[in-house]
Structure formats: structure tokens, C-alpha cells
Motif scaffolding. Structure first.
Motif, PDB file in Angstrom:
ATOM      1  N   ALA A  89      -4.188  63.216  74.255  1.00  0.00           N
ATOM      2  CA  ALA A  89      -4.665  61.829  74.299  1.00  0.00           C
ATOM      3  C   ALA A  89      -3.521  60.866  74.607  1.00  0.00           C
ATOM      4  O   ALA A  89      -3.701  59.888  75.340  1.00  0.00           O
ATOM      5  N   LEU A  90      -2.340  61.144  74.074  1.00  0.00           N
ATOM      6  CA  LEU A  90      -1.179  60.303  74.386  1.00  0.00           C
ATOM      7  C   LEU A  90      -0.804  60.391  75.858  1.00  0.00           C
ATOM      8  O   LEU A  90      -0.390  59.396  76.459  1.00  0.00           O
ATOM      9  N   ILE A 141      -3.012  58.061  77.708  1.00  0.00           N
ATOM     10  CA  ILE A 141      -2.749  56.638  77.491  1.00  0.00           C
ATOM     11  C   ILE A 141      -1.769  56.123  78.540  1.00  0.00           C
ATOM     12  O   ILE A 141      -1.890  54.999  79.020  1.00  0.00           O
ATOM     13  N   TYR A 175      -9.171  52.854  76.150  1.00  0.00           N
ATOM     14  CA  TYR A 175      -7.929  52.945  75.388  1.00  0.00           C
ATOM     15  C   TYR A 175      -8.190  52.959  73.884  1.00  0.00           C
ATOM     16  O   TYR A 175      -7.457  53.583  73.126  1.00  0.00           O
ATOM     17  N   LEU A 183      -9.015  56.507  73.033  1.00  0.00           N
ATOM     18  CA  LEU A 183      -7.813  57.350  73.038  1.00  0.00           C
ATOM     19  C   LEU A 183      -6.950  57.115  71.804  1.00  0.00           C
ATOM     20  O   LEU A 183      -6.396  58.066  71.238  1.00  0.00           O
ATOM     21  N   VAL A 184      -6.849  55.874  71.361  1.00  0.00           N
ATOM     22  CA  VAL A 184      -6.067  55.579  70.154  1.00  0.00           C
ATOM     23  C   VAL A 184      -6.726  56.214  68.931  1.00  0.00           C
ATOM     24  O   VAL A 184      -6.049  56.797  68.073  1.00  0.00           O
ATOM     25  N   VAL A 236      -5.964  59.925  69.031  1.00  0.00           N
ATOM     26  CA  VAL A 236      -4.579  60.199  68.616  1.00  0.00           C
ATOM     27  C   VAL A 236      -4.466  60.137  67.097  1.00  0.00           C
ATOM     28  O   VAL A 236      -3.880  61.026  66.465  1.00  0.00           O
TER      29      VAL A 236
END
Length: 117
Positions: free
Chosen positions: A39-40, A43, A63, A66-67, A70
Motif C-alpha cells: 500500500a505504501l 501511495i 489515498y 491506502l492510508v 497501511v
């Protein structure tokens, strides 16, 4: 390209952990770390492909997802490192549930190209 052997070994580890309680901490740590790393990596990629010319809401949703993935991966890895090994029988159901809930974000991140290094 993604390494098919790496994803296959992660799938095998997750499958074996559902039958063998002693492999649960290793599966949680491995899945959490690989989910967070994938996931990072997404980003820091530019949006394109399916998203085309994304609007503001689409970018924030992408985003934000994704955060959250993570953070979930880091929580999963730390749960597998700190909590589960101390009381394997007591936390078995919670660990299995967390492991199975991590399949959806893992599939989404893989579909978006997170495991392409």
C-alpha cells in the motif's frame, strides 16, 4: 512484475495458519508487513489507468483507502508480534478473524499494482 512465488508463499502461509495455531503469529506478521509495504508503494505512484483524470473526491478516497490499509497492516503485524504469541489459545479466534479480514485489502492492493516493484 510481481513475484508469483512470493504471493504463492504468502497464500500458503495464510492457509496453513488456519489449520496450525503455531503459524498464526508468523502469518499475521508476514501478511501485515507485506500489505503495508504494497500500500505504501501505491501511495507514491501517480494515479492513472482506471482512474484517468480523477476528480478531488476520487483522489481523496483512493489515498484514504491506502492510508487505512497501511494502518491496518501495521496493526495486524504488531498484533501478531506482541499479543498472539503470549496467549495462543486465547487469541486464536481473533487472530484468524484478523487474518481473514486482511484478504480483501490484500486483493485490492494487488489488483491496483501494489506488488509490482
Amino acid at each position: 512484475m510481481a513475484s508469483p512465488q512470493a504471493s504463492r508463499s504468502l497464500e500458503e502461509l495464510m492457509s496453513e495458519a488456519s489449520h496450525n495455531v503455531k503459524k498464526l503469529p508468523v502469518a499475521l506478521i508476514s501478511c501485515g508487513v507485506s500489505l503495508s509495504a504494497a500500500a505504501l508503494s501505491l501511495i507514491f505512484k501517480a494515479l492513472g489507468g482506471t482512474f484517468g483524470m480523477p476528480s478531488g473526491a476520487t483522489v481523496h478516497l483512493f489515498y484514504g483507502f491506502l492510508v487505512v490499509v497501511v494502518i491496518f497492516g501495521l496493526v495486524e503485524a504488531s498484533f501478531g508480534y506482541w499479543v498472539v504469541p503470549r496467549d495462543l489459545d486465547g487469541w486464536r479466534a481473533t487472530a484468524k478473524t484478523m487474518l481473514w479480514f486482511s484478504i480483501f485489502p490484500l486483493v485490492v492492493v494487488a489488483a491496483l499494482g501494489g506488488f509490482v516493484f
